[in-house]
Design a protein around this motif. Structure first.
Motif, mmCIF file in Angstrom:
data_model
loop_
_atom_site.group_PDB
_atom_site.id
_atom_site.type_symbol
_atom_site.label_atom_id
_atom_site.label_comp_id
_atom_site.label_asym_id
_atom_site.label_seq_id
_atom_site.Cartn_x
_atom_site.Cartn_y
_atom_site.Cartn_z
ATOM 1 N N GLN A 1 -13.500 3.601 -22.579
ATOM 2 C CA GLN A 1 -14.424 4.690 -22.261
ATOM 3 C C GLN A 1 -14.602 4.840 -20.755
ATOM 4 O O GLN A 1 -14.589 5.957 -20.220
ATOM 5 N N GLU A 2 -14.765 3.724 -20.060
ATOM 6 C CA GLU A 2 -14.905 3.780 -18.600
ATOM 7 C C GLU A 2 -13.628 4.283 -17.948
ATOM 8 O O GLU A 2 -13.667 5.068 -16.990
ATOM 9 N N LEU B 1 -13.316 8.048 -18.280
ATOM 10 C CA LEU B 1 -14.224 8.732 -17.359
ATOM 11 C C LEU B 1 -13.679 8.699 -15.934
ATOM 12 O O LEU B 1 -13.741 9.716 -15.215
ATOM 13 N N THR C 1 -18.617 -3.465 -15.307
ATOM 14 C CA THR C 1 -19.135 -2.598 -16.370
ATOM 15 C C THR C 1 -20.197 -1.620 -15.846
ATOM 16 O O THR C 1 -21.125 -2.027 -15.154
ATOM 17 N N LEU D 1 -20.848 1.435 -18.073
ATOM 18 C CA LEU D 1 -21.256 2.195 -19.248
ATOM 19 C C LEU D 1 -21.586 1.223 -20.368
ATOM 20 O O LEU D 1 -20.711 0.514 -20.854
#
Length: 361
Positions: free
Chosen positions: A160-161, A164, A186, A188
């Motif tokens: 997910q990171e 993005l 980290t 998110l």
């Protein structure tokens, strides 16, 4: 050749081997320039440096090398009010300060350097590569970096990171596996849910993005580099491996700890900085974490413990030092950085040649 790919082409380097930007003094201009001169990408860990210190270090790196290099910064997070936690933590740290003969509590006027002012130096100096962790700079800052011809490399601990970061326009992604030493990148969600091992994380990020992916976490030699390439990464970022190089600015007590400890010696802790980070477990971690709820957030806790870490270093007291290290620290060796890079290239070539011949045992 295995080292001819998008990473080397983008960065203008010979080998896709990046020395991590470890803040705190270990990434001296000597280390950064030696790695770059050897064909890799040296990185100045500038997260704790003043703008003036960053500019001076950049100048020295350029005096020592005409090869590309990077500067790494910490993207700031909002600092919440934590007056009560600070008072409780200072009480908790009082016995340790007494043991180290620290008589005066630190008078904190600020908790960290200005990210905007640090980044301004990087843009003014037109540093070849800007790398970051802990979050994502604003769209305006990213655009300004690009307008000045600076390549951008961001850190992701989950798919997910990574997605993005690609959407934000970064040029390369460092996939930080849970084995990595130092602070977790980290930004998110919970860091506990983002503790994904390198071997699982990298191929999933590679499948999710189109830009080059660099593997980080537990990589110490040519076997690790070859494994990362097989997983789909086009380069590696190595931190712990370079800490014991001759040019490293790491304290000698710190270097000795890296050479003496093993793969089961590290833990992820908030004790020193308020942000989860992997390091060698010691007395400070045990004593502070006995009351986990008292730890203020980053960068407040980092500022509160600075006097203790400095005094411990001066007195050669590793039990009170932040000894950041990855899980493969047993593979640490002592050698010049130039030789380190050359050996890594040779080792990787041998492993991949064996793979091509089908005789890996």
């Amino acid at each position: 050749m295995w080292y001819k790919n998008r990473v080397t082409a983008l960065l203008g380097i010979d080998y896709p081997i990046i020395q991590a930007g470890m803040a705190g003094g270990s990434t001296t201009p000597q280390l950064v320039s030696a790695v770059s001169n050897a064909g890799g990408l040296g990185t100045l860990g500038a997260g704790y440096m003043t703008p003036e210190q960053i500019r001076t270090a950049i100048k020295e790196i350029r005096e020592r090398s005409d090869r590309p290099f990077a500067v790494n910064l910490f993207v700031p997070e909002p600092i919440r009010e934590c007056t009560d936690e600070i008072q409780q933590m200072n009480k908790r740290l009082t016995p340790i300060r007494k043991e180290l003969s620290i008589e005066v509590l630190p008078q904190l006027t600020k908790y960290s350097e200005s990210f905007e002012e640090q980044l301004a130096v990087i843009i003014e100096e037109r540093v070849p590569v800007f790398s970051f962790t802990f979050g994502v700079p604003t769209n305006e800052k990213l655009q300004e970096l690009k307008q000045n011809g600076i390549l951008i490399m961001g850190t992701a601990t989950t798919v997910q990171e990574a997605v993005l970061l690609e959407q934000k326009g970064v040029d390369l992604i460092v996939g930080q596996g849970s084995e990595a030493g130092g602070h977790r990148g980290t930004f998110l969600g919970s860091y506990k849910q983002s503790l994904i091992g390198t071997i699982a994380l990298i191929p999933q990020i590679v499948d999710a993005v189109k830009i080059p992916v660099i593997a980080a976490g537990g990589i110490m030699d040519g076997r690790g580099i070859a494994a990362a390439l097989v997983l789909g990464a086009e380069g590696v970022q190595m931190g712990t491996a370079f800490l014991t190089c001759l040019e490293s600015g790491a304290h000698e007590t710190y270097k000795r700890a890296l050479l003496e400890h093993t793969e089961d010696s590290t833990v992820i802790t908030r004790a020193f900085s308020g942000k989860p980070a992997r390091g060698i477990k010691n007395r400070f971690i045990e004593e502070v974490e006995s009351q986990q709820t008292l730890i203020p957030p980053y960068p407040v806790q980092n500022a509160l413990t600075q006097d203790i870490r400095r005094a411990a270093a001066k007195q050669n007291r590793p039990e009170f030092m932040s000894l950041w290290a990855g899980q493969a620290l047993r593979l640490s060796v002592v050698k010049p950085a130039f030789e380190m890079v050359a050996d890594l290239v040779k080792q990787t070539s041998v492993v991949l040649q064996k793979q091509d011949k089908g005789d890996i045992q």
